[in-house]
Design a protein around this motif. Sequence first.
Motif, PDB file in Angstrom:
ATOM      1  N   ARG A  27       0.798  -1.302   0.060  1.00 22.25           N
ATOM      2  CA  ARG A  27      -0.098  -0.043   0.047  1.00 22.25           C
ATOM      3  C   ARG A  27       0.947   1.411  -0.163  1.00 22.25           C
ATOM      4  O   ARG A  27       0.605   2.284  -0.524  1.00 22.25           O
ATOM      5  N   GLN A  28       1.906   1.242   0.596  1.00 24.93           N
ATOM      6  CA  GLN A  28       2.874   2.494   0.879  1.00 24.93           C
ATOM      7  C   GLN A  28       3.504   2.594  -0.691  1.00 24.93           C
ATOM      8  O   GLN A  28       3.690   3.714  -1.179  1.00 24.93           O
ATOM      9  N   PHE A  29       3.906   1.367  -1.419  1.00 25.02           N
ATOM     10  CA  PHE A  29       4.327   1.646  -2.754  1.00 25.02           C
ATOM     11  C   PHE A  29       3.294   2.423  -3.660  1.00 25.02           C
ATOM     12  O   PHE A  29       3.797   3.549  -4.409  1.00 25.02           O
ATOM     13  N   PHE A  30       2.190   2.199  -3.505  1.00 25.36           N
ATOM     14  CA  PHE A  30       1.155   3.043  -4.371  1.00 25.36           C
ATOM     15  C   PHE A  30       0.819   4.220  -3.972  1.00 25.36           C
ATOM     16  O   PHE A  30       0.489   5.271  -4.535  1.00 25.36           O
ATOM     17  N   ALA A  31       0.964   4.436  -2.798  1.00 24.10           N
ATOM     18  CA  ALA A  31       0.632   5.728  -1.879  1.00 24.10           C
ATOM     19  C   ALA A  31       1.746   6.801  -2.416  1.00 24.10           C
ATOM     20  O   ALA A  31       1.488   7.796  -2.849  1.00 24.10           O
ATOM     21  N   GLU A  32       2.887   6.367  -2.539  1.00 23.53           N
ATOM     22  CA  GLU A  32       4.129   7.023  -2.895  1.00 23.53           C
ATOM     23  C   GLU A  32       3.886   7.240  -4.429  1.00 23.53           C
ATOM     24  O   GLU A  32       4.703   8.477  -4.795  1.00 23.53           O
ATOM     25  N   ARG A  33       3.217   6.632  -5.257  1.00 20.65           N
ATOM     26  CA  ARG A  33       3.060   7.005  -6.654  1.00 20.65           C
ATOM     27  C   ARG A  33       1.963   7.440  -7.124  1.00 20.65           C
ATOM     28  O   ARG A  33       1.500   7.741  -8.275  1.00 20.65           O
ATOM     29  N   ASP A  34       1.052   7.979  -5.890  1.00 26.09           N
ATOM     30  CA  ASP A  34      -0.136   8.494  -6.173  1.00 26.09           C
ATOM     31  C   ASP A  34      -1.128   7.756  -7.098  1.00 26.09           C
ATOM     32  O   ASP A  34      -2.038   8.204  -7.763  1.00 26.09           O
ATOM     33  N   VAL A  35      -1.234   6.143  -6.686  1.00 23.47           N
ATOM     34  CA  VAL A  35      -2.266   5.528  -7.224  1.00 23.47           C
ATOM     35  C   VAL A  35      -3.134   5.154  -6.174  1.00 23.47           C
ATOM     36  O   VAL A  35      -3.173   4.818  -5.240  1.00 23.47           O
ATOM     37  N   MET A  36      -4.609   5.454  -6.798  1.00 18.89           N
ATOM     38  CA  MET A  36      -5.612   5.542  -5.858  1.00 18.89           C
ATOM     39  C   MET A  36      -6.147   3.916  -5.726  1.00 18.89           C
ATOM     40  O   MET A  36      -6.151   3.112  -6.565  1.00 18.89           O
ATOM     41  N   GLU A  37      -6.408   3.518  -4.384  1.00 19.61           N
ATOM     42  CA  GLU A  37      -6.741   2.070  -4.108  1.00 19.61           C
ATOM     43  C   GLU A  37      -8.376   2.259  -4.173  1.00 19.61           C
ATOM     44  O   GLU A  37      -9.077   3.243  -3.843  1.00 19.61           O
ATOM     45  N   VAL A  38      -8.787   1.193  -4.954  1.00 22.40           N
ATOM     46  CA  VAL A  38     -10.227   1.125  -5.112  1.00 22.40           C
ATOM     47  C   VAL A  38     -10.864  -0.136  -4.815  1.00 22.40           C
ATOM     48  O   VAL A  38     -10.100  -1.132  -4.237  1.00 22.40           O
ATOM     49  N   ASP A  39     -12.064  -0.507  -4.552  1.00 23.73           N
ATOM     50  CA  ASP A  39     -12.749  -1.435  -3.880  1.00 23.73           C
ATOM     51  C   ASP A  39     -14.118  -1.802  -4.645  1.00 23.73           C
ATOM     52  O   ASP A  39     -15.020  -1.080  -4.897  1.00 23.73           O
ATOM     53  N   THR A  40     -14.055  -2.891  -5.752  1.00 26.37           N
ATOM     54  CA  THR A  40     -14.961  -3.372  -6.466  1.00 26.37           C
ATOM     55  C   THR A  40     -15.797  -4.641  -5.837  1.00 26.37           C
ATOM     56  O   THR A  40     -15.203  -5.333  -5.063  1.00 26.37           O
ATOM     57  N   PRO A  41     -16.841  -4.683  -6.697  1.00 29.37           N
ATOM     58  CA  PRO A  41     -17.813  -5.966  -6.031  1.00 29.37           C
ATOM     59  C   PRO A  41     -17.046  -7.423  -6.162  1.00 29.37           C
ATOM     60  O   PRO A  41     -16.334  -7.560  -7.086  1.00 29.37           O
ATOM     61  N   THR A  42     -17.185  -8.283  -5.132  1.00 35.10           N
ATOM     62  CA  THR A  42     -16.763  -9.428  -5.306  1.00 35.10           C
ATOM     63  C   THR A  42     -18.125 -10.672  -6.064  1.00 35.10           C
ATOM     64  O   THR A  42     -17.627 -11.297  -6.878  1.00 35.10           O
ATOM     65  N   LEU A  43     -19.211  -9.946  -5.673  1.00 36.29           N
ATOM     66  CA  LEU A  43     -20.294 -10.720  -6.304  1.00 36.29           C
ATOM     67  C   LEU A  43     -20.718  -9.860  -7.834  1.00 36.29           C
ATOM     68  O   LEU A  43     -20.930  -8.701  -7.684  1.00 36.29           O
ATOM     69  N   CYS A  44     -20.729 -10.642  -8.830  1.00 31.30           N
ATOM     70  CA  CYS A  44     -20.959  -9.962 -10.196  1.00 31.30           C
ATOM     71  C   CYS A  44     -21.955 -10.597 -10.784  1.00 31.30           C
ATOM     72  O   CYS A  44     -22.127 -11.978 -10.691  1.00 31.30           O
ATOM     73  N   HIS A  45     -22.473  -9.961 -11.928  1.00 32.16           N
ATOM     74  CA  HIS A  45     -23.618 -10.776 -12.761  1.00 32.16           C
ATOM     75  C   HIS A  45     -23.018 -11.393 -13.627  1.00 32.16           C
ATOM     76  O   HIS A  45     -23.772 -12.214 -14.343  1.00 32.16           O
ATOM     77  N   ALA A  46     -21.767 -11.271 -14.150  1.00 32.94           N
ATOM     78  CA  ALA A  46     -21.273 -11.976 -15.369  1.00 32.94           C
ATOM     79  C   ALA A  46     -19.760 -12.484 -14.767  1.00 32.94           C
ATOM     80  O   ALA A  46     -19.268 -12.089 -13.799  1.00 32.94           O
ATOM     81  N   SER A  47     -19.235 -13.480 -15.567  1.00 30.54           N
ATOM     82  CA  SER A  47     -17.968 -13.858 -15.319  1.00 30.54           C
ATOM     83  C   SER A  47     -16.981 -14.096 -16.489  1.00 30.54           C
ATOM     84  O   SER A  47     -17.403 -13.617 -17.423  1.00 30.54           O
ATOM     85  N   VAL A  48     -15.867 -14.652 -16.429  1.00 31.87           N
ATOM     86  CA  VAL A  48     -15.035 -14.683 -17.317  1.00 31.87           C
ATOM     87  C   VAL A  48     -15.348 -16.068 -18.342  1.00 31.87           C
ATOM     88  O   VAL A  48     -15.872 -16.854 -17.986  1.00 31.87           O
ATOM     89  N   THR A  49     -14.955 -15.749 -19.525  1.00 30.88           N
ATOM     90  CA  THR A  49     -15.248 -16.812 -20.703  1.00 30.88           C
ATOM     91  C   THR A  49     -13.986 -17.874 -20.828  1.00 30.88           C
ATOM     92  O   THR A  49     -14.082 -18.834 -21.399  1.00 30.88           O
ATOM     93  N   ASP A  50     -12.800 -17.557 -20.328  1.00 33.70           N
ATOM     94  CA  ASP A  50     -11.657 -18.212 -20.409  1.00 33.70           C
ATOM     95  C   ASP A  50     -11.934 -19.676 -20.224  1.00 33.70           C
ATOM     96  O   ASP A  50     -12.146 -19.977 -19.051  1.00 33.70           O
ATOM     97  N   LEU A  51     -11.286 -20.237 -21.117  1.00 36.39           N
ATOM     98  CA  LEU A  51     -11.373 -21.846 -20.907  1.00 36.39           C
ATOM     99  C   LEU A  51     -10.690 -22.244 -19.660  1.00 36.39           C
ATOM    100  O   LEU A  51     -10.959 -23.262 -19.001  1.00 36.39           O
ATOM    101  N   ASN A  52      -9.601 -21.418 -19.231  1.00 35.33           N
ATOM    102  CA  ASN A  52      -8.805 -21.883 -18.065  1.00 35.33           C
ATOM    103  C   ASN A  52      -9.164 -21.346 -16.696  1.00 35.33           C
ATOM    104  O   ASN A  52      -8.635 -21.865 -16.005  1.00 35.33           O
ATOM    105  N   LEU A  53     -10.316 -20.927 -16.698  1.00 34.53           N
ATOM    106  CA  LEU A  53     -10.534 -20.382 -15.325  1.00 34.53           C
ATOM    107  C   LEU A  53     -12.206 -20.910 -14.919  1.00 34.53           C
ATOM    108  O   LEU A  53     -13.024 -20.661 -16.191  1.00 34.53           O
ATOM    109  N   ARG A  54     -12.391 -21.118 -13.869  1.00 35.47           N
ATOM    110  CA  ARG A  54     -13.653 -21.835 -13.525  1.00 35.47           C
ATOM    111  C   ARG A  54     -14.059 -20.932 -12.363  1.00 35.47           C
ATOM    112  O   ARG A  54     -13.525 -20.908 -11.318  1.00 35.47           O
ATOM    113  N   ALA A  55     -15.303 -20.175 -12.460  1.00 38.32           N
ATOM    114  CA  ALA A  55     -15.701 -19.296 -11.248  1.00 38.32           C
ATOM    115  C   ALA A  55     -16.746 -20.185 -10.603  1.00 38.32           C
ATOM    116  O   ALA A  55     -17.641 -21.296 -10.803  1.00 38.32           O
ATOM    117  N   PHE A  56     -16.773 -19.554  -9.364  1.00 41.15           N
ATOM    118  CA  PHE A  56     -17.726 -20.265  -8.423  1.00 41.15           C
ATOM    119  C   PHE A  56     -19.061 -19.275  -8.878  1.00 41.15           C
ATOM    120  O   PHE A  56     -18.986 -18.288  -9.042  1.00 41.15           O
TER     121      PHE A  56
END
Length: 325
Positions: A27-56
């Motif tokens: 977190r300090q690394f990004f604070a020093e570079r003025d990169v904003m921390e964000v928080d996005t949803p864990t539960l989503c209406h869509a997922s990835v189509t990638d064959l190598n990834l399996r979503a719950f």
Amino acid sequence: MSLATQWQPSAKLDVLRQRALIIKKIRQFFAERDVMEVDTPTLCHASVTDLNLRAFSCRFDDPLSPVVTQLYLQTSPEFAMKRLLCAGSGAIYQLSKAFRNEEAGRLHNPEFTMLEWYRPDYDHFMLMDEVETLACAILGTANAGRLTYQQAFIQHLQFDPLLEDMASLKRLCESRGYTELALAETDPDILLNLLFSQHIEPAISQHQPCFVYDFPASQAALARLNPNNPLVAERFELYYRGVELANGFHELSDASEQRRRFEQDNKKRHQVGLPTIAVDEFFLAALESGLPPCAGVAVGVDRLIMLALDCQHISQVLAFGYANA
């Protein structure tokens, strides 16, 4: 192990204290570079189509609605973070939980911590420099080496993955003991991934971290194709001690091309008997509005900490691993 002891944390408390210090350092690394921390949803209406990834997936039974909604636990915060970029957020990062319905073992836990960040006006080489600064500081190593995907194959397997044909690839697999799979497989990327994971990953990064970049265009995922060489995508991965730590892209911003890739993924999923996944229309609409030129990367934080603290199993750096969560 009995319940009398199984309730105990997977990691030693001293390791958890060191983990907390590493998270603070990130977190300090990004604070020093003025990169904003964000928080996005864990539960989503869509997922990835990638064959190598399996979503719950799960069901949301809203008591105020007759409609039952299927939701997915995110495999990565990528789509949501890119929507923020399209909305004008500027440089952003996120430390979040991600979930993959795959294996549990030495390097995998179904629930894990991911660090993801995006840099407007960066290409993948500029982002590789920044990943190197952060990762080497945490790992306590010298600078990382760099190889193209093509160079890695030629150096370690005497095979050119961009120019050789499928028959040559199958012969190479047979010579390495994968005859049965080589005879049955029709997708060259599956054979390339097998050879890469078994013969290149362990060899390139034992003494210092190593970037591999310019992956084949067929493995572009969400990366741009190289305008000077359409055979490769502007994608990189970082390895250390045979462990994949990061996956980064010079990000694709073309919504039509992104939709085409999602549809192609779903065709492949159907061919191998996997369920098709509805594409993320919110994400595609955001791309239509305009994604600024940028590069982004995802880093497996638990693996990074595991290597930094010289642990042998991912559960040793988790408060509670899969087995006693």
